[in-house]
Enzyme design. Sequence first.
Site, PDB file in Angstrom:
ATOM      1  N   GLU A  19       3.577   7.744 -40.974  1.00 17.23           N
ATOM      2  CA  GLU A  19       3.835   6.177 -40.689  1.00 17.23           C
ATOM      3  C   GLU A  19       5.254   6.039 -40.881  1.00 17.23           C
ATOM      4  OE1 GLU A  19       1.266   3.505 -42.219  1.00 17.23           O
ATOM      5  OE2 GLU A  19      -0.567   4.353 -41.606  1.00 17.23           O
ATOM      6  N   ASP A  46      -5.412   2.014 -43.197  1.00 15.22           N
ATOM      7  CA  ASP A  46      -4.771   1.958 -44.341  1.00 15.22           C
ATOM      8  C   ASP A  46      -5.091   1.377 -45.805  1.00 15.22           C
ATOM      9  OD1 ASP A  46      -2.431   3.070 -43.033  1.00 15.22           O
ATOM     10  OD2 ASP A  46      -1.317   1.140 -42.928  1.00 15.22           O
ATOM     11  N   HIS A  82     -12.603  -9.067 -42.697  1.00 14.45           N
ATOM     12  CA  HIS A  82     -11.231  -8.968 -42.703  1.00 14.45           C
ATOM     13  C   HIS A  82     -10.678  -9.118 -41.706  1.00 14.45           C
ATOM     14  CE1 HIS A  82     -11.503  -8.517 -47.003  1.00 14.45           C
ATOM     15  NE2 HIS A  82     -10.520  -7.792 -46.956  1.00 14.45           N
TER      16      HIS A  82
HETATM   17  P1  FAD Z   1     -15.102  -8.189 -39.705  1.00 13.99           P
HETATM   18  O1  FAD Z   1     -13.892  -8.984 -39.901  1.00 13.99           O
HETATM   19  O2  FAD Z   1     -16.112  -8.675 -40.567  1.00 13.99           O
HETATM   20  O3  FAD Z   1     -15.408  -8.249 -38.165  1.00 13.99           O
HETATM   21  C1  FAD Z   1     -14.443  -7.833 -37.300  1.00 13.99           C
HETATM   22  C2  FAD Z   1     -15.012  -7.746 -35.664  1.00 13.99           C
HETATM   23  O4  FAD Z   1     -15.915  -6.961 -35.620  1.00 13.99           O
HETATM   24  C3  FAD Z   1     -15.755  -9.015 -35.544  1.00 13.99           C
HETATM   25  O5  FAD Z   1     -15.608  -9.547 -34.206  1.00 13.99           O
HETATM   26  C4  FAD Z   1     -17.251  -8.800 -35.622  1.00 13.99           C
HETATM   27  O6  FAD Z   1     -17.937  -9.560 -35.118  1.00 13.99           O
HETATM   28  C5  FAD Z   1     -17.257  -7.326 -35.350  1.00 13.99           C
HETATM   29  N1  FAD Z   1     -18.074  -6.676 -36.174  1.00 13.99           N
HETATM   30  C6  FAD Z   1     -18.278  -6.601 -37.341  1.00 13.99           C
HETATM   31  N2  FAD Z   1     -19.300  -5.523 -37.955  1.00 13.99           N
HETATM   32  C7  FAD Z   1     -19.746  -5.315 -36.765  1.00 13.99           C
HETATM   33  C8  FAD Z   1     -20.847  -4.360 -36.448  1.00 13.99           C
HETATM   34  N3  FAD Z   1     -21.677  -3.739 -37.343  1.00 13.99           N
HETATM   35  N4  FAD Z   1     -21.098  -4.126 -35.127  1.00 13.99           N
HETATM   36  C9  FAD Z   1     -20.660  -4.661 -34.285  1.00 13.99           C
HETATM   37  N5  FAD Z   1     -19.389  -5.583 -34.401  1.00 13.99           N
HETATM   38  C10 FAD Z   1     -19.196  -6.043 -35.662  1.00 13.99           C
HETATM   39  N6  FAD Z   1      -7.054  -1.810 -39.040  1.00 13.99           N
HETATM   40  C11 FAD Z   1      -6.398  -0.661 -38.784  1.00 13.99           C
HETATM   41  O7  FAD Z   1      -7.048  -0.075 -37.789  1.00 13.99           O
HETATM   42  N7  FAD Z   1      -5.487  -0.002 -39.502  1.00 13.99           N
HETATM   43  C12 FAD Z   1      -5.231  -0.472 -40.794  1.00 13.99           C
HETATM   44  O8  FAD Z   1      -4.506   0.343 -41.378  1.00 13.99           O
HETATM   45  C13 FAD Z   1      -5.816  -1.695 -41.260  1.00 13.99           C
HETATM   46  N8  FAD Z   1      -5.483  -2.117 -42.338  1.00 13.99           N
HETATM   47  C14 FAD Z   1      -6.026  -3.430 -42.868  1.00 13.99           C
HETATM   48  C15 FAD Z   1      -5.651  -3.949 -43.860  1.00 13.99           C
HETATM   49  C16 FAD Z   1      -6.027  -4.982 -44.480  1.00 13.99           C
HETATM   50  C17 FAD Z   1      -5.681  -5.616 -45.826  1.00 13.99           C
HETATM   51  C18 FAD Z   1      -6.993  -5.864 -43.383  1.00 13.99           C
HETATM   52  C19 FAD Z   1      -7.297  -7.243 -43.926  1.00 13.99           C
HETATM   53  C20 FAD Z   1      -7.162  -5.382 -42.156  1.00 13.99           C
HETATM   54  C21 FAD Z   1      -6.782  -4.220 -41.843  1.00 13.99           C
HETATM   55  N9  FAD Z   1      -6.767  -3.558 -40.654  1.00 13.99           N
HETATM   56  C22 FAD Z   1      -6.510  -2.586 -40.146  1.00 13.99           C
HETATM   57  C23 FAD Z   1      -7.866  -4.423 -39.847  1.00 13.99           C
HETATM   58  C24 FAD Z   1      -9.096  -4.129 -39.722  1.00 13.99           C
HETATM   59  O9  FAD Z   1      -9.528  -2.892 -39.158  1.00 13.99           O
HETATM   60  C25 FAD Z   1     -10.011  -5.248 -38.712  1.00 13.99           C
HETATM   61  O10 FAD Z   1      -9.485  -6.712 -39.259  1.00 13.99           O
HETATM   62  C26 FAD Z   1     -11.620  -4.859 -39.163  1.00 13.99           C
HETATM   63  O11 FAD Z   1     -12.101  -5.669 -38.039  1.00 13.99           O
HETATM   64  C27 FAD Z   1     -11.998  -5.449 -40.279  1.00 13.99           C
HETATM   65  O12 FAD Z   1     -13.374  -4.771 -40.429  1.00 13.99           O
HETATM   66  P2  FAD Z   1     -14.336  -5.876 -41.221  1.00 13.99           P
HETATM   67  O13 FAD Z   1     -15.299  -4.965 -41.739  1.00 13.99           O
HETATM   68  O14 FAD Z   1     -13.737  -6.806 -42.246  1.00 13.99           O
HETATM   69  O15 FAD Z   1     -14.750  -6.528 -40.139  1.00 13.99           O
END
Ligand code: FAD
Length: 517
Positions: free
Chosen positions: A271, A160, A99
Amino acid sequence: ILGCNINRNNHFFQPIAISTVSSSSGSSAIASLEALRLDGRLSLENNQLAAKDFGNRYHFLPAAVLHPKSVTDISSTVKHIFEMGPTSGLTIAARGHGHSLEGQAQAHEGVVINMEALQGQVMHFHTGEDPYVDVSGGDLWINILHESLKHGLAPKSWTDYLHLTVGGTLSNGGISGQAFRHGPQISNVYQLEVVTGRGEVVCCTKKQNADLFYGVLGGLGQFGIITKARISLEPAPKMVKWIRVLYLDFNTFSTDQEHLISTKNSFDYIEGFVLINRTGLLNNWRSSFNPKDPLQASQFNSEGKTLFCLEIAKYFNQEEYHTVNQKIDSLLSELNYIQSTLFLSEVSYMEFLNRVHVSELKLREKGLWEVPHPWLNLLIPKSKIHDFSQEVFGKILTDTSNGPILVYPLNKSRWDNRTSMVTPAEDIFYLVAFLSSAMPSSTGKEGLEHIVTQNRRILELCETAHLGMKQYLPHYSSQEQWKAHFGNQWEAFVLKKSTYDPLAILAPGHRIFKKSK
Ligand code: FAD
């Protein structure tokens, strides 16, 4: 420090470029990976999903995807690539739920590790005093919530949206309406297990390997892959009073927000968001919020003015019903919202925390979830938020039809300045999140180009007006910009990189460091 020789002019401090692999050395490196004995599997085909993320704008195909079934799968893969040395050119991206917004979890012709494959391992709960849970780095927060509730417990700090992984949010920060009190998610972790860029498995806490512990939190995946995390818990409430009130004036709105985040026994979640030139106010609100009196809410007419909506919530259990109402009345009586605009909803704790998922399902039905998302998340110091709001809301942004714009203040005292996450240098700063969706074929106001231009204008304003802004979920295209982002933390960040990932193998998608050759 693992005895690294730090040369500040050495190869991986070069300007950013997408890491490319000379195909012959790349393919032989991949072939050698295939020979590794794994509990899980390495996939060389049909890896298109690993070249996609929520942002839907960057697509870099990896050479392989590892679906690990154990931490050893991850450590032996990283170690193998580390031991091949710089010539293999291979990089590794941990992918949580994908994400990210700009390819941060992708590895062009490298190896993507599907962290979600580690899910399903038993979560271990400690239910005594100071409860916590041990989870995998690939666990989704929604699953942690489900499991914790079985013990009457829940994590304290959220995002969120809960379909994100532990490793993904801890690599960034993890911010939502509880952070003013509990800090971001990275302030609520007791222990981590990390696979470094050398392939070592290291357990770290505030006391043990503290340099790595703090480095990894908010560290954009640069120093290691989080394979396990110990998350702090609290007793979970059963119900939530979820409230929205409106303001016509930004100053009044933000003064009330700041008052609430500084008040003892305040709301549990604070918020806010901005509405500019929206018709059908109620229908367009961002989530599953259903006010108790929808008639009154739908009749509210903003007459095209910019509105600021304070969104607050108070947790309670059934036996506290009367006292919670009194408490809410008392807190509301201190606020200066437009009196006819108090909208109240009562939902279960699960419904409240999982609220964005309801919107996701609706958007998916309409084919509007998998569109490009040119999001922009900024942290603005309190002293500049009025300048910012004056220039942006109504001027650069003349409507909020492309998606929600969140605005809420946070207490810096709840952040630990030993983590890698960068925040503005004031006691209170605001998260301003422009959560836009772009309509794929549109060339007008709903199109990607228009939104990207708007984002650029907002960033230029921050720069020229010296607002002291820091990006959250940062994205830059040159190392100079990364240096400016980290400011006086840059040297320490670089030092950590050379210690824990000296070949710059990990998290290439941020384009901070380039793998050495
Ligand atoms: P990925 O997109 O898969 O990875 C993100 C980053 O982290 C990459 O650099 C990846 O290499 C690294 N990574 C992933 N897993 C690991 C691991 N195990 N160890 C080390 N590095 C790793 N953020 C907020 O703070 N507050 C919010 O309210 C919020 N709401 C959101 C709502 C939506 C609909 C979306 C799409 C995103 C939101 N986000 C929010 C952002 C979100 O926290 C970040 O985009 C987060 O990185 C997504 O997590 P993911 O598991 O999909 O990570």
